[in-house]
Structure formats: structure tokens, C-alpha cells
Scaffold this motif. Structure first.
Motif, PDB file in Angstrom:
ATOM      1  N   GLY A 130      -3.715  -9.190   1.109  1.00 20.60           N
ATOM      2  CA  GLY A 130      -4.051  -8.181   2.117  1.00 20.60           C
ATOM      3  C   GLY A 130      -3.896  -6.739   1.691  1.00 20.60           C
ATOM      4  N   GLU A 131      -3.392  -6.509   0.471  1.00 24.43           N
ATOM      5  CA  GLU A 131      -3.197  -5.138  -0.022  1.00 24.43           C
ATOM      6  C   GLU A 131      -4.185  -4.855  -1.151  1.00 24.43           C
ATOM      7  OE1 GLU A 131       0.479  -2.275  -1.302  1.00 24.43           O
ATOM      8  OE2 GLU A 131       0.513  -4.325  -2.053  1.00 24.43           O
ATOM      9  N   VAL A 132      -4.906  -3.751  -1.033  1.00 23.62           N
ATOM     10  CA  VAL A 132      -5.892  -3.411  -2.060  1.00 23.62           C
ATOM     11  C   VAL A 132      -5.169  -3.005  -3.345  1.00 23.62           C
ATOM     12  CG1 VAL A 132      -7.854  -1.943  -2.672  1.00 23.62           C
ATOM     13  CG2 VAL A 132      -7.559  -2.687  -0.300  1.00 23.62           C
ATOM     14  N   ILE A 133      -5.509  -3.689  -4.448  1.00 21.59           N
ATOM     15  CA  ILE A 133      -4.859  -3.410  -5.736  1.00 21.59           C
ATOM     16  C   ILE A 133      -5.836  -2.854  -6.766  1.00 21.59           C
ATOM     17  CG2 ILE A 133      -3.026  -5.119  -5.399  1.00 21.59           C
ATOM     18  CD1 ILE A 133      -4.617  -6.969  -7.343  1.00 21.59           C
ATOM     19  N   LEU A 134      -7.136  -2.910  -6.443  1.00 20.56           N
ATOM     20  CA  LEU A 134      -8.162  -2.451  -7.373  1.00 20.56           C
ATOM     21  C   LEU A 134      -9.347  -1.903  -6.583  1.00 20.56           C
ATOM     22  CD1 LEU A 134      -9.681  -2.355 -10.149  1.00 20.56           C
ATOM     23  CD2 LEU A 134     -10.296  -4.754  -9.742  1.00 20.56           C
ATOM     24  N   GLY A 135      -9.839  -0.761  -6.999  1.00 18.01           N
ATOM     25  CA  GLY A 135     -11.028  -0.199  -6.367  1.00 18.01           C
ATOM     26  C   GLY A 135     -11.960   0.375  -7.415  1.00 18.01           C
ATOM     27  N   VAL A 136     -13.218  -0.032  -7.360  1.00 21.12           N
ATOM     28  CA  VAL A 136     -14.233   0.477  -8.289  1.00 21.12           C
ATOM     29  C   VAL A 136     -15.447   0.916  -7.485  1.00 21.12           C
ATOM     30  CG1 VAL A 136     -15.857  -0.145 -10.127  1.00 21.12           C
ATOM     31  CG2 VAL A 136     -13.481  -0.926 -10.244  1.00 21.12           C
ATOM     32  N   GLY A 237     -12.618   2.928  -1.941  1.00 23.93           N
ATOM     33  CA  GLY A 237     -12.448   4.383  -1.881  1.00 23.93           C
ATOM     34  C   GLY A 237     -11.084   4.805  -1.391  1.00 23.93           C
ATOM     35  N   ALA A 238     -10.511   4.029  -0.471  1.00 26.06           N
ATOM     36  CA  ALA A 238      -9.181   4.367   0.039  1.00 26.06           C
ATOM     37  C   ALA A 238      -8.146   4.328  -1.079  1.00 26.06           C
ATOM     38  CB  ALA A 238      -8.788   3.409   1.166  1.00 26.06           C
ATOM     39  N   ARG A 247      -4.362  11.310   0.938  1.00 32.36           N
ATOM     40  CA  ARG A 247      -3.830  10.543   2.056  1.00 32.36           C
ATOM     41  C   ARG A 247      -4.973   9.902   2.831  1.00 32.36           C
ATOM     42  NH1 ARG A 247      -0.529  12.855   7.297  1.00 32.36           N
ATOM     43  NH2 ARG A 247      -0.016  10.820   8.196  1.00 32.36           N
ATOM     44  N   VAL A 248      -4.803   8.624   3.178  1.00 33.52           N
ATOM     45  CA  VAL A 248      -5.809   7.888   3.949  1.00 33.52           C
ATOM     46  C   VAL A 248      -5.126   7.228   5.137  1.00 33.52           C
ATOM     47  CG1 VAL A 248      -7.634   6.145   3.886  1.00 33.52           C
ATOM     48  CG2 VAL A 248      -7.019   7.366   1.794  1.00 33.52           C
ATOM     49  N   SER A 254      -2.260   6.471  11.638  1.00 36.85           N
ATOM     50  CA  SER A 254      -1.569   5.271  11.146  1.00 36.85           C
ATOM     51  C   SER A 254      -2.030   4.939   9.732  1.00 36.85           C
ATOM     52  CB  SER A 254      -1.861   4.080  12.069  1.00 36.85           C
ATOM     53  OG  SER A 254      -1.399   4.347  13.378  1.00 36.85           O
ATOM     54  N   ALA A 255      -1.134   4.348   8.956  1.00 36.87           N
ATOM     55  CA  ALA A 255      -1.422   4.057   7.556  1.00 36.87           C
ATOM     56  C   ALA A 255      -2.645   3.162   7.399  1.00 36.87           C
ATOM     57  CB  ALA A 255      -0.205   3.399   6.904  1.00 36.87           C
ATOM     58  N   TYR A 256      -3.375   3.352   6.315  1.00 36.59           N
ATOM     59  CA  TYR A 256      -4.577   2.552   6.056  1.00 36.59           C
ATOM     60  C   TYR A 256      -4.218   1.096   5.808  1.00 36.59           C
ATOM     61  CZ  TYR A 256      -8.380   0.300   3.627  1.00 36.59           C
ATOM     62  OH  TYR A 256      -9.339  -0.615   3.263  1.00 36.59           O
TER      63      TYR A 256
END
Length: 286
Positions: A130-136, A237-238, A247-248, A254-256
Motif C-alpha cells: 500500500g505504500e508507493v516505493i517507486l515512481g517513473v 508523481g506524488a 509536500r503532497v 491529510s497525508a497522501y
């Protein structure tokens, strides 16, 4: 080494990041090669919500490349979900418990692509529990590859990115979107525009949420907000913004997380000011 010298992004062959970069690059090149030659144009939720066979083909290409290396991973792709907000929320809730979940938008900015306006992108994110660890995010028009790994910073062409340093909205270049939902979401964003436009240095609406976020991460935009987005619009993107020092949050502050649909992303310094304006204008989407 001079600070402006580009450092190649060194990757092992089957790392998550290498696979994501490869998939985004190959899909992006193919999409760009089909510019102006799509065959079938149809609409999804509204006349402003376009889809082509290029979107669907690009998603299949990305899926195949990911599943070749990680056959047991789950994939949530825009073109595999029924249109509409309820279907998007349901698809995410069904998928977000997966240990590894790839979140794909094959063409973020389809309307731009259809019109030949060079502001569209391929967005690929990987969430672990559930946590984003990679973004391209890949911009085929400018051949820019934006990459972020959690805890390791964000880069474009191997150059470390940092958010901009404007401290007040009056100094900031702020992006906004025009949602595909003209009945409910569009009026919300219009109220926000009326509130923010007189207070910011200027507003921009490029038409790709993913690229707006990438440009916030790169320091080219001071901030961005939009109501009525989906997980695949924001996830990659976040992480880029967060790993660049920005900050997102959602539009209430509230936190992303993956469920956020109304997003505010900034350099951090003018975040509170933008949130306050949106709240006062009843432009949060809540």
C-alpha cells in the motif's frame, strides 16, 4: 565532477526500477510514433474523457513487460478499470491489499495526445503493501524520464531534482487541471481557479496530472492542485514530489495515500497558503 554534469542512472537488469524505466520508455516511444495516426476515438465518462486504442495497446505493452519479470505481482491500470469514480474507487480497494501492486496510466493526457499537443506522459508506480516505493514518469515529447525510489531521491536524466524555493503564492507558478467530469468536479476546480489566480504569479493547465507533479518535483512549478483524480494519475508523481523535498496531501491537508483523489502538491513552503485558499473557496472537493 561539475555539479551540472549528468550522472547515468545505473541499474541492475531486473530491478523494479529498471523494469519500470524500460516499460515507460518502450511504451512512450511507441505512443509517440502513433501521434496523429490513432484509428478509433471514443469517450468514457463524458465528452471530455477520451480513450484511444493507443492507450489500450500501451497498457498491454507495459503489463507484458512487467509480468515477464514479476509474474506474481498485481497490476492496476487505467484502461482495465470501468469508467467512472465509483469503479475506480472499487478497483483500488480490491487491489490495494496486494503485496506488490503496479499502478499504470499508459497515457496521462490522452486529450492532448489526440490533438497533437505535446504534453502527455506514461506513468508507472509500484506500491509495496500500500505504500508507493517507486515512481517513473516518462515524457515522450521531451524525452524526459523522471525517476524516484523511496528514500533515494528523485532524478531526471540522472540529475537530482529539488523543488522550487518560492515562499509565497504571489511568487509561485501554480498548475491546475480541468477534470473530465464537467458536472461535479469541474465547478469545484473553477472555484479554486477564481480564488488562486489573483493571488499566484500565474496559473497553468497543461492537461497531464502526472507531468504537473513531475514538474513540481523538478522545481519548474511551485505547486499543483486538482479535484477528482485517480490513483494512477497521482501515485508516481506524488513520490517524485516527496523525494524532491516537496509536500503532497489531499486538499484538506491529510497525508497522501493511494486513495487520495483531490490532491495538492507543492514545494512545501507555500502549501499552507494554497490549502487555505482552496478551503475558503469551497474548492477542496470534499
Amino acid at each position: 565532477m561539475e555539479s551540472n554534469e549528468k550522472v547515468p542512472y545505473v541499474l541492475t537488469g531486473k530491478s523494479y526500477t529498471a523494469v519500470a524505466i524500460n516499460a515507460a520508455a518502450k511504451a512512450g516511444e511507441w505512443i509517440k510514433s502513433r501521434l496523429g495516426s490513432y484509428g478509433q476515438l471514443s469517450t468514457k465518462t463524458s465528452g471530455q474523457d477520451l480513450v484511444t486504442e493507443i492507450d489500450k495497446g500501451a497498457e498491454q505493452m507495459i503489463r507484458r513487460l512487467i509480468l515477464t519479470h514479476f509474474p506474481d505481482h498485481a497490476i492496476l491500470g487505467e484502461e482495465s478499470v470501468e469508467p467512472g469514480e465509483e469503479a475506480s474507487i472499487r478497483a483500488l480497494s480490491e487491489a490495494q491489499d496486494e503485496e506488490y501492486l503496479w499502478i499504470i496510466d499508459p497515457i496521462d493526457g490522452t486529450t492532448n495526445f489526440v490533438h497533437g499537443f505535446p504534453f502527455y506522459s506514461v506513468s508507472i508506480a509500484l506500491a509495496h503493501n500500500g505504500e508507493v516505493i517507486l515512481g517513473v514518469i516518462y515524457d515522450p515529447s521531451r524525452d524526459e524520464m523522471f525517476v524516484a525510489e523511496k528514500g533515494k531521491g528523485a532524478y531526471v536524466h540522472g540529475v537530482r531534482m529539488e523543488v522550487s524555493r518560492e515562499e509565497r503564492l504571489s511568487e509561485g507558478l501554480i498548475a491546475v487541471g480541468f477534470p473530465a467530469d464537467p458536472v461535479v468536479k469541474l465547478p469545484i476546480n473553477i472555484r479554486g481557479i477564481e480564488a488562486v489566480a489573483p493571488r499566484a504569479r500565474s496559473l497553468r493547465a497543461g492537461g497531464s496530472a502526472a507531468l504537473h507533479l513531475a514538474h513540481v518535483a523538478a522545481g519548474r512549478l511551485s505547486g499543483y492542485w486538482e479535484a477528482g483524480l485517480n490513483a494512477w494519475d497521482i501515485a508516481a508523481g506524488a513520490l517524485l514530489v516527496a523525494e524532491s523535498g516537496g509536500r503532497v496531501t489531499d486538499t484538506l491537508g491529510s497525508a497522501y495515500d493511494l486513495g487520495v483523489r483531490n490532491v495538492v502538491a507543492t514545494n512545501g513552503a507555500l502549501h499552507a497558503e494554497l490549502l487555505t485558499l482552496l478551503k475558503e473557496a469551497d474548492a477542496t472537493g470534499f
